[in-house]
Design an enzyme around this catalytic site. Structure first.
Site, PDB file in Angstrom:
ATOM      1  CE  LYS A   1      -1.403  -0.473   4.769  1.00 28.75           C
ATOM      2  NZ  LYS A   1      -0.126  -0.042   5.326  1.00 28.75           N
TER       3      LYS A   1
ATOM      4  NE  ARG B   1      -1.251   0.008  11.251  1.00 28.79           N
ATOM      5  CZ  ARG B   1      -0.233   0.529  10.559  1.00 28.79           C
ATOM      6  NH1 ARG B   1      -0.391   1.580   9.815  1.00 28.79           N
ATOM      7  NH2 ARG B   1       0.948  -0.042  10.617  1.00 28.79           N
TER       8      ARG B   1
ATOM      9  NE  ARG C   1       8.604  -2.911   4.489  1.00 29.00           N
ATOM     10  CZ  ARG C   1       7.329  -2.747   4.806  1.00 29.00           C
ATOM     11  NH1 ARG C   1       6.536  -2.064   4.011  1.00 29.00           N
ATOM     12  NH2 ARG C   1       6.828  -3.253   5.909  1.00 29.00           N
TER      13      ARG C   1
HETATM   14  P1  AMP Z   1       3.499   1.468   8.830  1.00 27.80           P
HETATM   15  O1  AMP Z   1       4.652   2.125   8.157  1.00 27.80           O
HETATM   16  O2  AMP Z   1       2.166   2.029   8.399  1.00 27.80           O
HETATM   17  O3  AMP Z   1       3.534  -0.035   8.725  1.00 27.80           O
HETATM   18  O4  AMP Z   1       3.611   1.817  10.400  1.00 27.80           O
HETATM   19  C1  AMP Z   1       4.738   1.415  11.142  1.00 27.80           C
HETATM   20  C2  AMP Z   1       4.403   1.433  12.629  1.00 27.80           C
HETATM   21  O5  AMP Z   1       4.020   2.760  13.027  1.00 27.80           O
HETATM   22  C3  AMP Z   1       3.241   0.550  13.052  1.00 27.80           C
HETATM   23  O6  AMP Z   1       3.627  -0.802  13.238  1.00 27.80           O
HETATM   24  C4  AMP Z   1       2.811   1.227  14.359  1.00 27.80           C
HETATM   25  O7  AMP Z   1       3.720   0.935  15.413  1.00 27.80           O
HETATM   26  C5  AMP Z   1       2.979   2.708  14.021  1.00 27.80           C
HETATM   27  N1  AMP Z   1       1.744   3.257  13.412  1.00 27.80           N
HETATM   28  C6  AMP Z   1       1.573   3.678  12.128  1.00 27.80           C
HETATM   29  N2  AMP Z   1       0.332   4.105  11.929  1.00 27.80           N
HETATM   30  C7  AMP Z   1      -0.320   3.961  13.111  1.00 27.80           C
HETATM   31  C8  AMP Z   1      -1.651   4.206  13.531  1.00 27.80           C
HETATM   32  N3  AMP Z   1      -2.586   4.685  12.692  1.00 27.80           N
HETATM   33  N4  AMP Z   1      -1.961   3.938  14.830  1.00 27.80           N
HETATM   34  C9  AMP Z   1      -1.053   3.465  15.698  1.00 27.80           C
HETATM   35  N5  AMP Z   1       0.213   3.186  15.349  1.00 27.80           N
HETATM   36  C10 AMP Z   1       0.588   3.430  14.076  1.00 27.80           C
END
Ligand code: AMP
Length: 191
Positions: free
Chosen positions: A13, A88, A127
């Protein structure tokens, strides 16, 4: 156009959001990118986020809402956005509905990128090798997948109930998936 992209960790995504924003001329707003930048910059938010992210858990909803509220009101998000990584869980989905109502900027569509678990694990391993993300370790990935299944998957149903959800098959090349998404946007007259 205001778009939410949904999908498991490693579903592609982030990659798709980046391509879409080029086509659509709206910013790619990724909470993961914002949080990693805060960690890198050593801000107060970054200090809080670091260990939670390294464990693969979610940050508290109130912190995330403050972050997203500020970002969505920045001038570059005036014409719209592609949101990646938020909401999330169901509480964040309800908060986002409330925020967008208040701003009088309803979502146009939520697109779920659908890939099977095997594929996701292969992509994340790749990745980890290419980008060296500290939360791509095997144990953290397992937690992130579990968090996705338990907390984020219900968000897909939330948007289905609101009549906003479209699912796109997420396997094949980056270009294949992008073309499927563009076809959906065209059909919905969002492009
Ligand atoms: P991502 O790059 O979207 O996979 O996010 C990496 C990490 O950031 C996640 O595993 C969470 O620890 C934190 N994170 C990102 N978006 C959120 C969210 N909407 N709510 C809570 N934690 C988040």
């Amino acid at each position: 156009m205001r778009i939410v992209l949904l999908g498991a960790p490693g579903s592609g995504k982030g990659t798709q959001a980046a391509i879409l924003t080029e086509h659509l001329g709206v910013p790619h707003i990724s909470t993961g990118v914002l949080l990693r930048a805060a960690v890198e910059a050593g801000t107060e938010l970054g200090a809080k986020a670091r260990s939670i992210m390294d464990r693969g858990e979610l940050l508290p909803d109130d912190i995330m809402l403050d972050l997203i509220e500020e970002r969505l009101q920045a001038p570059d998000a005036e014409p719209g956005f592609v949101l990646d990584g938020y909401p999330r869980n169901l509480s964040q989905a309800a908060s986002l509905d409330g925020l967008l109502d208040r701003l009088e900027k309803p979502l146009d569509i939520a697109i779920q990128i659908d890939v099977d678990a095997e594929q996701v694990i292969r992509r994340i391993a790749r990745r980890a090798a290419e980008e060296g993300r500290s939360d791509d370790s095997e144990e953290t990935v397992r937690t992130r997948m579990q968090v996705y299944e338990e907390q984020t998957a219900p968000v897909v149903d939330h948007y289905a109930r609101k009549g906003l959800l479209t699912q796109v098959f997420g396997e094949g090349s980056i270009e294949d998936v992008n073309q499927r998404i563009m076809a959906v946007l065209k059909a919905e007259a969002i492009d």
